[in-house]
Scaffold this motif. Structure first.
Motif, PDB file in Angstrom:
ATOM      1  N   UNK B  81       0.847  -1.201   0.000  1.00  0.00           N
ATOM      2  CA  UNK B  81       0.000   0.000   0.000  1.00  0.00           C
ATOM      3  C   UNK B  81       0.875   1.241   0.000  1.00  0.00           C
ATOM      4  N   UNK B  83       0.156   4.996   1.349  1.00  0.00           N
ATOM      5  CA  UNK B  83      -0.782   5.891   2.037  1.00  0.00           C
ATOM      6  C   UNK B  83      -0.202   7.278   1.939  1.00  0.00           C
ATOM      7  N   UNK B 105      -3.271   2.249  -3.652  1.00  0.00           N
ATOM      8  CA  UNK B 105      -3.176   3.610  -3.117  1.00  0.00           C
ATOM      9  C   UNK B 105      -4.397   3.995  -2.297  1.00  0.00           C
ATOM     10  N   UNK B 106      -4.140   4.477  -1.077  1.00  0.00           N
ATOM     11  CA  UNK B 106      -5.181   5.142  -0.292  1.00  0.00           C
ATOM     12  C   UNK B 106      -4.815   6.620  -0.190  1.00  0.00           C
ATOM     13  N   UNK B 107      -5.603   7.467  -0.801  1.00  0.00           N
ATOM     14  CA  UNK B 107      -5.378   8.909  -0.743  1.00  0.00           C
ATOM     15  C   UNK B 107      -5.928   9.467   0.559  1.00  0.00           C
TER      16      UNK B 107
END
Lengths: 338, 338
Positions: B81, B83, B105-107
């Motif tokens: 991931x 972040x 991807x975590x925005x």
């Protein structure tokens, strides 16, 4: 170690979090659409008694959380985290709502993919033992989105037929470590995909490659097939993006046509409501999932759903600099039976 | 159940994630500051060979991730991931970097609090069993931030003495479920706090109440005291915000003065560099932590640190509508000895 990992991009929960309640608020146009009867609150005026559309959107988000918490027979203070975002710069709706609600807050931005981003991280926080109850919530508002991303509404610009209509809506889901309701069993986290679309009036085409990539990865990681699901539903690709996604997923060896729908096409009657390529915005998949789909699951009319909210990471700054529109999509498996 | 919860807003990890490597890139002004020798890359030109400052910022973020991954002796494909977030609308830097890197991807958006938001969620993802390796990274850029939030630089506006200088910098941390390095043991997630500050040139005062609230909650939840730490360091409150925070925390019964510093005051020599109230921006606490503090921890000069990145949820839209500036702060405990 990543003991809950399946394949490259998917996790499978040991203790699948329960969605114990949901709530939705939508605008007048959404309230005239085919899913009307599934929403909790339908506004008669999209200003919602506020001075600006942005404040109205924040109020929608805040009140939707309150309704969801109430439906779950909980108190706001029982919510250990609020995972939330919206389309506005600096998450104005979510930030102001989080301030008013006083819940520890993680601000998320995934454009229209934010509902499954919040459900994904929310499910990880519950299954991981960090919370017993939390709320995942997103919103969008046609009028605030238009003036931020395209033109002031007062200009009366014409919209091309590829354009989508940003949903005025908010959807909130209460996730819990125990209780009754459909459960989140798997999460497939998307990569940012960009095949070069530059047209801010053709978001479906910009997001379709990301949706296709995540759906395909989900099947590869889990071994599931389209037959594993009663419904595979993308966030807001609309007519054009949905068709592209079907084809791209088919090219990867999976025929999803029989069970595949798109929230952006479900929320409006495009012909009667003149919404062109369909609905979009964080509030689109949020309100369709928290309204229609969740209730269909409670009634056992749907038992296993793959929800893939899809986001176009469009910025006016990047657009003005001639950059393309990257897309992202996150998939979440929700099921009545584990 | 929330088995890893301490008190109202804190979690304690069963398997504290390790920060196995960090990397930093900063601009020319930061490279002339007192922490110069702790940064991996110092740019000679803040355009970094790109056509715009926004693209330069994205390149900084991307290259910083690559350097961190290399220093960890890993490959980009080992990162499960990413972040990440930044100050730009729609996370332009982070989104484009995530596209180029291809990492799920975590925005995130927490304004200048984003570094501890990414470390918090990253640590939960590792400890929860969802990943073995991931990267938490943020950036900011003086020139892209000024023109987005205040005035185009070309106008040559004067800056009031309360104003802070947005750091041109990026910091990346590689989190892992095993390996050598300082570990993240606790995370205290902040609420959005707003005591009514409206001045976009006095962000320190807008963020101080959030910092104070989170620090106090951290002590109450964990039973720790200021004496538990070698260093308590806020993100970027600057001279004014730091003083307010000290006083507000003191009013709650904790005297942090002896061990308390602020990244915004550490990164510049304010007198020599004319940065007024100090540095700010996501890149401020990111580069100071990933550069100076992390290296001090590796050398055992610091053994137990509480890092509290602080964000002012300022939007030009909300400012133009006469709204106040809500603040948020997240705290992370990093330690050499568990």
């Amino acid at each position: 170690m990543a003991t809950k990992k399946l394949g490259k991009q998917t996790v499978k929960f040991d203790h699948p979090p329960v969605i114990i309640a949901t709530a939705t608020t939508v605008g007048p146009k959404e309230g005239e659409g085919p899913l009307s009867s599934y929403f909790d609150t339908i506004l008669s005026d999209d200003l919602y008694g506020e001075k600006s559309w942005e404040l109205a959107e924040s109020k929608m988000l805040r009140e939707t959380v309150k309704t969801a918490v109430q439906k779950a027979n909980k108190n706001i203070t029982d919510m250990e985290y609020m995972l939330s975002g919206d389309l506005l710069n600096q998450l104005m709706s979510a930030s102001f709502a989080a301030r008013d609600l006083g819940i520890p807050f993680f601000g998320l931005y995934g454009a229209c993919s934010t509902m499954t981003e919040s459900l994904s991280l929310g499910a990880m926080l519950i299954d991981g033992g960090y919370a017993t109850h939390l709320v995942a919530v997103t919103s969008s508002h046609f009028s605030s989105a238009e003036r931020q991303f395209r033109f002031p509404l007062e200009l009366g610009n014409q919209r091309p037929l590829t354009a989508q209509w940003t949903v005025t809506g908010a959807g909130a889901a209460i996730l819990a470590s125990y209780g009754q309701g459909p459960r989140i069993t798997h999460v497939t986290t998307g990569k940012v995909i960009d095949l070069g679309i530059k047209d801010a009036n053709n978001m479906g085409a910009a997001m379709a490659p990301a949706a296709s990539d995540t759906i395909t990865m989900h099947f590869q990681d889990t071994g599931f097939t389209p037959e594993s699901y009663d419904l595979i539903v993308t966030g807001d690709l609309g007519a054009i993006g949905k068709e592209i996604t079907e084809e791209m997923v088919y090219d990867q060896g999976y025929n999803i046509t029989k069970v595949y729908e798109d929230c952006g096409l479900m929320i409006f009657d495009n012909k009667a409501q003149d919404t062109h390529a369909g609905g979009s915005g964080c509030g689109c998949s949020a309100s369709v999932f928290c309204g229609y789909i969740y209730k269909q699951m409670l009634e056992k009319k749907l038992n296993r759903v793959l929800l893939i909210s899809t986001g176009a990471l469009l910025s006016t700054t990047s657009a003005q600099q001639g950059q393309t529109i990257p897309g992202i999509a996150h998939a979440v498996t929700i099921t009545n039976h584990i």
